[in-house]
Design an enzyme around this catalytic site. Structure first.
Site, PDB file in Angstrom:
ATOM      1  N   ASP A 369       0.836  -1.207   0.000  1.00  0.00           N
ATOM      2  CA  ASP A 369       0.000   0.000   0.000  1.00  0.00           C
ATOM      3  C   ASP A 369       0.870   1.256   0.000  1.00  0.00           C
ATOM      4  O   ASP A 369       2.029   1.231   0.427  1.00  0.00           O
ATOM      5  CB  ASP A 369      -0.932   0.018   1.224  1.00  0.00           C
ATOM      6  CG  ASP A 369      -0.162  -0.064   2.530  1.00  0.00           C
ATOM      7  OD1 ASP A 369       0.880  -0.751   2.572  1.00  0.00           O
ATOM      8  OD2 ASP A 369      -0.594   0.565   3.523  1.00  0.00           O
ATOM      9  N   GLU A 370       0.286   2.322  -0.473  1.00  0.00           N
ATOM     10  CA  GLU A 370       0.838   3.677  -0.324  1.00  0.00           C
ATOM     11  C   GLU A 370       2.303   3.809  -0.740  1.00  0.00           C
ATOM     12  O   GLU A 370       3.085   4.467  -0.056  1.00  0.00           O
ATOM     13  CB  GLU A 370       0.677   4.152   1.139  1.00  0.00           C
ATOM     14  CG  GLU A 370      -0.759   4.223   1.579  1.00  0.00           C
ATOM     15  CD  GLU A 370      -0.919   4.736   3.010  1.00  0.00           C
ATOM     16  OE1 GLU A 370      -1.822   5.557   3.215  1.00  0.00           O
ATOM     17  OE2 GLU A 370      -0.156   4.312   3.904  1.00  0.00           O
TER      18      GLU A 370
END
Ligand SMILES: *[C@@H]1O[C@H](CO)[C@@H](O)[C@H](O)[C@H]1NC(C)=O
Ligand SMILES: *[C@@H]1O[C@H](CO)[C@@H](O)[C@H](O)[C@H]1NC(C)=O
Ligand SMILES: *[C@@H]1O[C@H](CO)[C@@H](O)[C@H](O)[C@H]1NC(C)=O
Ligand SMILES: *[C@@H]1O[C@H](CO)[C@@H](O)[C@H](O)[C@H]1NC(C)=O
Ligand SMILES: *[C@@H]1O[C@H](CO)[C@@H](O)[C@H](O)[C@H]1NC(C)=O
Length: 600
Positions: A369-370
């Site tokens: 993620d991210e």
């Protein structure tokens, strides 16, 4: 069955089973149960393997010191790395059923009018017959989603005979969990409990295969006791997955024996770690309760804590004060994306860790993620933030990781960005975990992948506490009143209003295998984790087990749920979990008086 009541609103509130069973009929006869009740269970062969002599004759009776052993099953075992068998799981469930009913129960004054008296002595329950109808799959302690039938039936007749049947050991565990919720502690007799709802007939099965809770133990440290207490509560809510987000940029608490420097330098303090022994013990603790622990090492972002011991592997490490150019949270930092040193490091890390996960889980979560593209402008092996440059490198990075995960027979899980933002081609086996939106869940299924839901607008339990960042006086007015990105606080009603299948085309719904509620730990540690999680995660657990719609296909009603959740909260508190109250005793003492818009 005489007075048949199904979730009746104004009769007795004390008929609460959480999460709601598929089919539940009951009367209103009081039946008592004593600590010496017999649990008859013929076992599934292999009886000689068990240490408990009671099980040898197919029965079980309470002994005064039995509860002391509950916490130390793992230590008693000679083969510390062995996962529990179905037999171990049932044996444990019977013990903890008795412990729950007789030692961790509560007097239900909150659910009756003032001056209510508990029932007089009457019929008592003579025996509980347990029957496993089918044969457990080999990996009963670490099933893949959908490979174990968790359904059960529970029958309690007027004469006090109980039968619990299931096609698998895990079904028996779920049935016994329900069984504990039928009884209240007696004010008069220590070793007796009673139900007000006999006779009872329940047929039950989960809506979703994967019912999880994710706890971040990197941003703040949680003791093994916190984690075990959380697993107890997970199991008590018939959730079957515990996702341990065990490392992140802020700290690396997981001891990796082949690279001890990771936790030696990356943990917040030398003692705030999870040793291999503790890690195995936690995994065992979960699996014997019918909960599969899923470990996540998030990467390539969320890895800055590795730079404390291996600075050569991490790009854009701890940039200040403009960390927000390079990461969603300080400290910034991400694995270099075109580095043979990173490849060797990951090979060694996985070689060390995955064999220690493999006995207890069929999954490994590689995060994803991210990931911040700007960070790669500072990566000397890439020096670019151009998606066209980065994308093939990311594909290679994830392919390598997943190949190694599969070699151990594990199934990879990734966060949604890998598929939806990075456009990676992922193996058919890969499960994609969504967090950003309902549309993302729909897109993931449209691409043919199995998906876990957990939309942050509903199921991020950290939200609404306000900012944890500090703002300089020169800018602080811009951020007043300091709400966080996912405010407001997600009251249990908001958690409960989440319908994960809304907007998913019927033909793709089979790919939605379940979901998780999430606890990111910027502002949570030992002191508040119980009340941050419970009973709100229980609201998620009911959506996961029972579905977002009731038997009539309507949205589940808060008015039905609230008294049951209040009761579940009492049960959690009685079991040592510091769950918050959701309303006043006034609201549950005399029918339901705290509502708006209800038309009987
Ligand atoms: C209820 O009555 C039965 C039979 O008379 C007796 O064995 C039992 O101990 C009593 N239970 C309680 C809780 O008084
Ligand atoms: C067990 O399996 C059978 C056959 O698939 C099914 O009909 C039943 O509902 C399952 N569950 C229980 C508790 O018997
Ligand atoms: C990746 O590293 C190799 C070997 O150092 C180099 O030849 C290649 O150009 C690099 N790729 C990118 C996109 O920078
Ligand atoms: C993925 O595809 C979208 C839409 O085509 C594009 O905007 C995006 O830049 C791509 N991402 C990467 C990392 O290539
Ligand atoms: C049911 O809940 C959904 C949200 O999940 C909402 O959009 C919808 O309006 C509700 N339906 C009714 C009939 O209230």
């Amino acid at each position: 069955m005489k007075s048949l009541i199904i979730f009746s609103l104004f009769t007795s509130l004390a008929v609460a089973i959480w999460p709601a069973p598929v089919h539940y009929e009951h009367g209103n006869t009081a039946l008592w149960i004593s600590e010496s009740v017999r649990f008859n269970w013929a076992g599934a062969g292999n009886v000689g393997f068990l240490t408990m002599q009671e099980v040898n004759d197919g029965s079980f009776r309470a002994q005064s010191n039995e509860y002391d052993h509950l916490q130390s099953d793992y230590h008693k075992r000679t083969h510390a790395s062995a996962a529990p068998s179905g037999q171990d799981i049932i044996e444990h469930a019977i013990k903890s059923t008795k412990e729950t009913i007789f030692k961790k129960n509560f007097v239900p004054w909150r659910f009756h009018p003032r001056n209510w008296k508990e029932p007089e002595n009457g019929t008592s329950i003579s025996e509980v017959n347990i029957e496993v109808l089918g044969k457990d799959p080999k990996n009963i302690a670490k099933p893949l989603a959908g490979s174990v039938d968790e359904s059960y039936s529970l029958d309690l007749n007027e004469k006090g005979k109980v039968s619990i049947a299931a096609n698998s050991s895990l079904g028996i565990v779920r049935g016994l969990t329900t069984f504990t919720q039928l009884f209240f502690a007696s004010e008069k007799y220590d070793d007796w409990a009673y139900t007000l709802s006999g006779p009872i007939k329940i047929l039950d099965a989960p809506k979703f295969q994967h019912r999880g809770l994710n706890l971040d133990v990197s941003r703040n440290y949680f003791s093994p006791e916190d984690i075990k207490r959380t697993i107890d509560a997970i199991a008590y809510n018939k959730m079957n997955r515990f996702h341990l987000h065990v490392t992140d940029s802020q700290s690396w608490p997981l001891v990796i024996p082949s690279m001890p420097e990771l936790s030696a330098k990356g943990a917040y303090r030398p003692e705030l770690i999870y040793t291999p022994e503790v890690f195995a013990e936690i995994q065992y603790y979960a699996s014997i309760r019918g909960v599969e622990l899923i470990t996540e090492i998030d990467m390539p972002g969320h890895t800055s804590s590795i730079a404390l011991s291996h600075p050569e592997l991490i790009a854009a490490f701890d940039k200040q004060p403009n960390w927000d150019t390079y990461a969603a949270e300080p400290p910034s930092g991400t694995f270099k994306l075109n580095s043979t040193a990173v490849t060797s490091f990951l090979e060694k890390l996985f070689d060390d860790l995955l064999p220690r996960i493999q006995p207890y889980s069929s999954y490994f979560h590689t995060g994803g993620d991210e990931v911040n593209k700007n960070a790669y402008t500072l990566d000397d092996t890439v020096k670019s933030s151009d998606p066209a440059v980065l994308q093939p490198l990311m594909q290679k990075f994830v392919d390598r990781n997943h190949d190694q995960v599969r070699k151990l027979g594990l199934t990879p899980i990734v966060w949604e960005e890998m598929l939806l933002d990075w456009n990676l081609t992922l193996g058919n086996d890969v499960i994609v975990q969504s967090w950003q939106s309902d549309e993302a869940v729909a897109q993931i299924t449209a691409k043919g992948h199995k998906v876990l839901f957990g939309n942050y607008n509903y199921w991020y339990l950290d939200c609404g506490k306000g900012q944890w960042l500090n703002f300089d006086p020169s800018v602080s007015a811009n951020f007043w009143p300091y709400e966080d990105y996912c405010a407001p606080f997600h009251n249990w009603r908001l958690v409960y209003s989440y319908d994960p299948l809304a907007g998913i085309p019927t033909e793709n719904q089979h790919l939605v295998i379940g979901g998780e509620a999430h606890m990111w730990a910027e502002q949570t540690d030992s002191t508040n984790v119980d009340r941050m999680l419970w009973p709100r995660a229980a609201a998620a657990a009911e959506i996961l087990w029972s579905g977002a719609k009731d038997a009539q296909g309507q949205n589940r009603s808060q008015i039905d749920a609230a008294p049951r959740l209040s009761e579940m909260r009492e049960r959690l508190v009685a079991r040592g979990v510091g769950a918050e109250p959701i309303q006043m005793p006034y609201c549950t003492m005399d029918g339901m008086r705290c509502q708006l818009g209800y038309k009987p």
